[in-house]
Design an enzyme around this catalytic site. Structure first.
Site, PDB file in Angstrom:
ATOM      1  N   ASP A  27       0.798  -1.227   0.000  1.00  0.00           N
ATOM      2  CA  ASP A  27       0.000   0.000   0.000  1.00  0.00           C
ATOM      3  C   ASP A  27       0.833   1.280   0.000  1.00  0.00           C
ATOM      4  O   ASP A  27       1.751   1.433   0.819  1.00  0.00           O
ATOM      5  CB  ASP A  27      -0.883   0.048   1.246  1.00  0.00           C
ATOM      6  CG  ASP A  27      -1.743  -1.186   1.403  1.00  0.00           C
ATOM      7  OD1 ASP A  27      -1.672  -2.094   0.557  1.00  0.00           O
ATOM      8  OD2 ASP A  27      -2.480  -1.256   2.399  1.00  0.00           O
ATOM      9  N   GLU A 209     -10.421  -1.254   3.912  1.00  0.00           N
ATOM     10  CA  GLU A 209      -9.094  -0.728   4.223  1.00  0.00           C
ATOM     11  C   GLU A 209      -8.850   0.578   3.468  1.00  0.00           C
ATOM     12  O   GLU A 209      -9.562   0.924   2.529  1.00  0.00           O
ATOM     13  CB  GLU A 209      -8.008  -1.747   3.833  1.00  0.00           C
ATOM     14  CG  GLU A 209      -8.054  -3.041   4.620  1.00  0.00           C
ATOM     15  CD  GLU A 209      -6.901  -3.972   4.310  1.00  0.00           C
ATOM     16  OE1 GLU A 209      -6.316  -4.514   5.256  1.00  0.00           O
ATOM     17  OE2 GLU A 209      -6.584  -4.160   3.112  1.00  0.00           O
TER      18      GLU A 209
END
Length: 502
Positions: A27, A209
């Site tokens: 990420d 998320e």
């Protein structure tokens, strides 16, 4: 740029996309433009090329094209892994970590606490600060600053909310297993007060998320401002595995109210196609935007991988690239505001003045047809195609002859497809050889498609960026042929331009 051959272990290293030198990344974190540089932080395993030892890696760029890998910014330790988060420039020195003349950068990240910590098993939000422009970081002695006692509370995105005389920090984070985005406010980044929550809504087939929240003008109208809430989920995407969705609505500094929610509460797999997706491809996840970009531009980048097979893709010594940086805007489509995405202009200017391959109006006969002079491994392809009698028509990139990655239109179904069953190496995971699709409608009687092809990926932007699909591919270095095709009839090329970018 280093030359690669078919036998080079690093053969898939991208020319256009950022990838770490020799380690794992996932990420993007802490995205910010500061003192003339774009800072890209990211989830990084400094010791291996699979997930683990989560720390913040770091790269910088002056132009979003060339990235310089920096030393690890915030390493994990025996107390905590450093999960996702964001960075703000504390220009008013609200935190006291800097001075009035030299304010600090402040990172807000998720501490995933380990057995050595008194908070073992908890995910909570913590701070680190930098007084040298983002290169070295000191953890705040009072961490964590926000602890809900939850094992799944993570991924804070923080921004400065200002309305009239009101000004404070807002944190957007998730309770991942509850499919909820939670909002907090703070005067100083250290003390946080709960504001509200949003969700569950639309896609809830996997954990939520990496949220983000930002305002955009609709069709460039300063009197029509909407807020966009993005949230990524894994699994549960429209074509399986990881994906990102978004909601359009209003934010009053306390509560986000969506005007684009299709379903609330219980997950309904049959309605996935009705939701608004950041990208319909298999490999665009954890997308978040940069803070403090000049001229109010909203730039986003994502991890270009999918948790179904992320640890197994055949790259070495590195593993996982980032997507290209995209500029996003809101456009009225069928009476509702929708995200439109274009590759950032710094990247669209690549290849200007270089030799290109062009084709004027011509028919695509049934079958596959290699285009002499169009071969390449790193390209921008701009095509306007019109249907005829064909059931499917399009292009084949990174081909070995006519075997390659197919990007096609199925007009009767109203779909654009990316077929990577013959894209190259696919046997490293059972779910990789896929046909992925997205809804698309013609403009007039034609389809505009722009494709960025790199050594291990394709990013497809259809109908002016209203639909995107991002996919990893792993062809051999010698698979560079370009073809057009039509199945079950004929189609028409109105225009075709290929720009070589390597």
């Amino acid at each position: 740029m280093t030359a690669v051959t078919a036998t080079t272990p690093d053969a898939f290293r991208p020319a256009l996309h950022y990838a770490a030198r020799s380690t794992w990344l996932n990420d993007p974190n802490g995205l910010i433009f500061h003192e003339g540089l774009y800072h890209l932080y990211y989830q990084n395993n400094p010791e291996d090329n699979v997930w683990g030892n989560m720390s913040w890696g770091h790269a910088t760029s002056a132009d979003l094209v060339t990235w310089t890998e920096q030393p690890v910014a915030i390493p994990c330790d025996e107390q905590e892994d450093i999960y996702s988060g964001s960075i703000v420039f504390d220009r008013y020195n609200t935190s006291g970590f800097g001075t009035e003349s030299r304010p600090a950068l402040v990172a807000i990240y998720t501490s995933a606490f380990k057995p050595a910590s008194e908070h073992n098993g908890v995910q909570a939000q913590s701070l680190a600060y930098s007084q040298d422009g983002g290169y070295t970081w000191t953890k705040y002695a009072g961490n964590p600053v926000l602890n809900r006692g939850s094992a799944e509370f993570r991924d804070p995105k923080v921004f400065r909310y200002e309305s009239g005389t009101t000004s404070y920090w807002v944190m957007v984070a998730v309770e991942a297993l509850d499919f909820k985005v939670v909002f907090y406010s703070s005067p100083d980044l250290k003390n946080w007060e709960f504001l509200s929550s949003f969700g569950p809504a639309n896609a809830t087939g996997g954990v939520w998320e990496c949220p983000d929240l930002f305002p955009l003008l609709v069709d460039g109208d300063p009197d029509n401002v909407k807020w966009v809430l993005t949230v990524n989920l894994n699994p549960g995407g429209p074509n399986s595995g990881s994906a990102g969705q978004y909601f359009v609505g209003d934010f009053d500094g306390v509560t986000f109210t969506s005007s684009s929610t299709v379903t609330e509460g219980a997950h309904d797999p049959a309605r996935l196609g009705e939701y608004q997706w950041l990208d319909w491809g298999r490999d665009y996840y954890a997308a978040v935007s940069f803070s403090d970009v000049p001229d109010g531009r909203r730039l986003m980048i994502a991890w270009m991988n999918n948790w179904e097979y992320a640890n197994e893709i055949p790259t070495s010594p590195w593993r996982s690239p980032m997507s290209l940086v995209r500029e996003v805007s809101l456009q009225g489509v069928d009476g509702a505001p929708r995200l439109v995405q274009h590759v950032a202009r710094e990247l669209t200017s690549l290849g200007s003045g270089d030799p290109t391959f062009t084709v004027g109006a011509c028919e695509i006969a049934e079958g596959e047809h290699i285009m002499d002079g169009a071969a390449g491994s790193v390209q921008r392809i701009e095509a306007n195609l019109a249907p005829g009698t064909a059931e499917e028509f399009g292009v084949i990139v990174r081909g070995n002859g006519t075997r390659g990655t197919r990007i096609g239109i199925r007009p009767a179904e109203g779909r654009i497809v990316v077929d990577r069953r013959e894209s190259g190496q696919t046997d490293f995971h059972e779910s990789f050889a896929s046909i992925d699709s997205a809804p698309v409608q013609p403009s007039g009687n034609s389809y505009d498609v722009t494709i960025y092809v790199d050594r291990c990926s394709v990013e497809v932007f259809a109908q002016g960026g209203r639909v995107t699909l991002s996919e990893l591919i792993f062809p051999t270095c010698t698979s560079t042929d370009f073809s057009v095709y039509a199945s079950g009839g004929t189609a028409t090329i109105n225009s075709l331009k290929i720009t070589h970018l390597a």
